[in-house]
Design an enzyme around this catalytic site. Structure first.
Site, PDB file in Angstrom:
ATOM      1  N   HIS A   1      -5.703   8.679  -6.713  1.00 54.86           N
ATOM      2  CA  HIS A   1      -6.130   8.059  -5.450  1.00 54.86           C
ATOM      3  C   HIS A   1      -7.202   6.997  -5.667  1.00 54.86           C
ATOM      4  CE1 HIS A   1      -7.784   7.600  -1.428  1.00 54.86           C
ATOM      5  NE2 HIS A   1      -8.956   7.799  -1.977  1.00 54.86           N
TER       6      HIS A   1
ATOM      7  N   CYS B   1      10.346  -1.319  -5.327  1.00 57.54           N
ATOM      8  CA  CYS B   1       9.109  -1.286  -4.543  1.00 57.54           C
ATOM      9  C   CYS B   1       8.150  -0.193  -4.997  1.00 57.54           C
ATOM     10  CB  CYS B   1       9.420  -1.121  -3.055  1.00 57.54           C
ATOM     11  SG  CYS B   1      10.387   0.342  -2.661  1.00 57.54           S
TER      12      CYS B   1
END
Length: 572
Positions: free
Chosen positions: A190, A503
């Site tokens: 993260h 993507c």
């Protein structure tokens, strides 16, 4: 004396500044018996309310500074604070055991955390991390202890921490925080992803930086190579100032490519697109020279609220993106909820492994009116630009046909009612399940395009959760098995005169770009901040040579051999 540490380069750039230590506060307390349990329950509820207010403020700041997609982590934290299945047992513990709120909070959350951490899937382990983050906040208010607030930093520093929580990262002010370094984490953690969004240098996974740095120590962070230097010499500072200056010049050169097409050295054009979560992200796409939007994650329109967005709300959001791209392609992914993405107002079944369960297109088929509402909004927005629609988590051809038929039904109804709808909308699917990749030749006869979602494709193919440190070594984007699946999909689309994009994180990885160019990828969709760097790289590459590179890579046995091969080719 200078000390050098090696970590993982998580976000490009060089930072030189004094250290700001983001240390854990002392949240120790004594277990006590209470006589006035009602007052103790009210004290706990007051701490909950203050925590809710704080988190709501942090969420708003994150949405403004980082985008709605990054801010949605705080929805999970607010869900924890509002979950009666968690807060209820804490209050019952206070009443029944006549114990203080701190003890009831700690013991109850320990039980939930232990339960979640013992589970095998990523989603449940992330819930444990959410509970820990929320517990720290509530406990601090019960104890009257101030949690370090990165938002209050008002001088140029580099942040040093064991790790950065979502709350920490969302409060970093780019004006003053020049970079950060952590003990733990990886390139896909993260904190690393947030650093790239903030466009500040970062090195993670150094293991010992917090034990090596004191407050106000001068620290150099090399986010290009993963180096950290504590107490650098004058010579080292001068050396890295030069690298920093050179990198700034390099960025200025990349900026000159903003309005150019992405064409290889031998004249092959590919499209560099951006991944977005909200209409607000368009500014970054345009300022970085994005040729398209390769992934519009529509689920963020559903998050941070108490009910489903109306058709009109969705229409306005889709219209803003499609018209804002001024005729350039916009690929919209239909609702991808489930797995690690939940909605407070949509009850989902408890599952042993939600990543392999009731999510994305499967959820939409079971909630068909929800799906139809989104499709109507998209169809209405299609007349304002170049809209393409893709369906996520498709495993079988019948699933695509079912989704397409629902869309065509809504299109016919809108036209019958006199609503204008484009007749040139391309329909595609995400390739993230190995079954779809293996059957790409059959899908290619019916879809208009593919978009490869490598994050999930790699996890599903290697049976390895990338956030599980015990098996993260198997999360290998360069494993020949992954490259063969990518090649299979691209070839299948080209055989039918269709195109393939990507993507996932891999599309913007500078080691992967030469390989993907050689494999024949048509569209690379990435974070907007990676576009100009990738354009510069592709312009220096000869696509015909990259085809040879890719052919060699497909015949290697290991990911390590592939990386070594790419480094050899690009160094020549």
């Amino acid at each position: 004396m200078a000390k050098e540490l090696k970590g993982i380069a998580a976000s490009d750039g060089i930072a030189i500044a004094k250290a700001y230590l983001l240390v854990e506060p002392d949240l120790s307390y004594e277990k006590t018996e209470v006589t006035d349990v009602e007052s103790e329950v009210k004290r706990f509820e007051s701490a909950l309310e203050v925590s809710r207010t704080e988190l709501s403020t942090i969420r708003e700041k994150a949405a403004k500074d980082l985008g709605e997609d990054k801010a949605q982590i705080f929805d999970a934290h607010l869900l924890v604070l509002n979950d009666p299945e968690l807060t209820g047992p804490i209050e019952e513990s206070i009443k029944n055991a006549k114990t203080n709120a701190e003890t009831a909070l700690q013991e109850t959350t320990d039980m939930f955390i232990g339960m979640f951490e013992s589970m095998d899937n990523e989603y449940m382990r992330e819930r444990a991390a959410d509970i820990k983050d929320v517990r720290k906040r509530v406990l601090s208010h019960l104890l009257g202890v101030t949690i370090p607030n990165p938002a209050l930093i008002d001088e140029e520093v580099v942040v040093v921490a064991a790790d950065l929580t979502p709350s920490d990262t969302a409060q970093l002010n780019r004006k003053f925080v020049k970079g950060f370094v952590t003990d733990i984490g990886g390139r896909t953690s993260h904190s690393a992803i947030m650093a790239r969004s903030l466009e500040i240098p970062a090195v993670v996974g150094t293991k010992e930086v917090t034990a090596s740095v004191a407050k106000n120590d001068i620290v150099i962070i090399d986010g290009l190579e993963g180096n950290v230097i504590i107490h650098p010499t004058e010579e080292q500072i001068a050396h890295y100032e030069k690298i920093k200056s050179d990198f700034a010049l390099q960025q200025a050169e990349w900026e000159k490519l903003k309005n150019e097409k992405t064409v290889s050295k031998d004249g092959v054009h590919v499209e560099l697109a951006a991944n977005i979560g909200t209409p607000n992200d368009l500014e970054g796409v345009i300022s970085n020279g994005g040729e398209a939007v390769g992934l519009y994650r529509t689920e963020f329109l559903y998050m941070g609220r108490d009910n489903f967005p109306t058709e009109e709300e969705q229409f306005e959001a889709y219209k803003a993106v499609v018209s804002g791209m001024d005729g350039k392609s916009v690929v919209v992914r239909t609702l991808d909820i489930g797995g690690d993405k939940t909605l407070p107002y949509l009850e989902l079944p408890e599952e042993m492994n939600p990543f392999l369960g009731f999510r994305a297109i499967r959820l939409c088929f079971a909630n068909e009116e929800l799906f139809r509402t989104q499709l109507r909004a998209l169809l209405r927005a299609s007349v304002y630009g170049n809209l393409k629609i893709m369906f996520p988590m498709i495993a079988t051809v019948n699933e695509f046909r079912q989704a397409r038929d629902i869309l065509l039904d809504e299109k016919a109804k809108l036209k019958a009612a006199g609503t204008e709808v484009s007749d040139s909308i391309e329909l595609g699917i995400m390739i993230e399940i190995p079954a779809a990749a293996v059957l790409a030749d059959q899908f290619a006869k019916e879809v208009d395009f593919f978009s490869i979602g490598t994050n999930d494709l790699i996890q599903y193919t290697m049976a390895a959760d990338r956030m599980n440190e015990r098996v993260s070594y198997l999360y290998q984007p360069y494993n020949p098995s992954i490259l063969r699946l990518v090649k299979m999909v691209i070839d299948a689309s080209h055989k039918e005169g269709k195109w393939t994009g990507m993507c996932g994180e891999m599309a913007g990885d500078q080691t992967a770009v030469p390989l993907l160019l050689g494999l024949g990828l048509d569209e690379f969709s990435m974070s907007a901040s990676s576009i100009l760097k990738s354009r510069s790289l592709i312009k220096r590459l000869d696509q015909s040579e990259m085809v040879k590179l890719a052919e060699e890579a497909l015949n290697k046995s290991t990911a390590e051999e592939v990386v070594e091969l790419v480094e050899k080719y690009t160094a020549e």
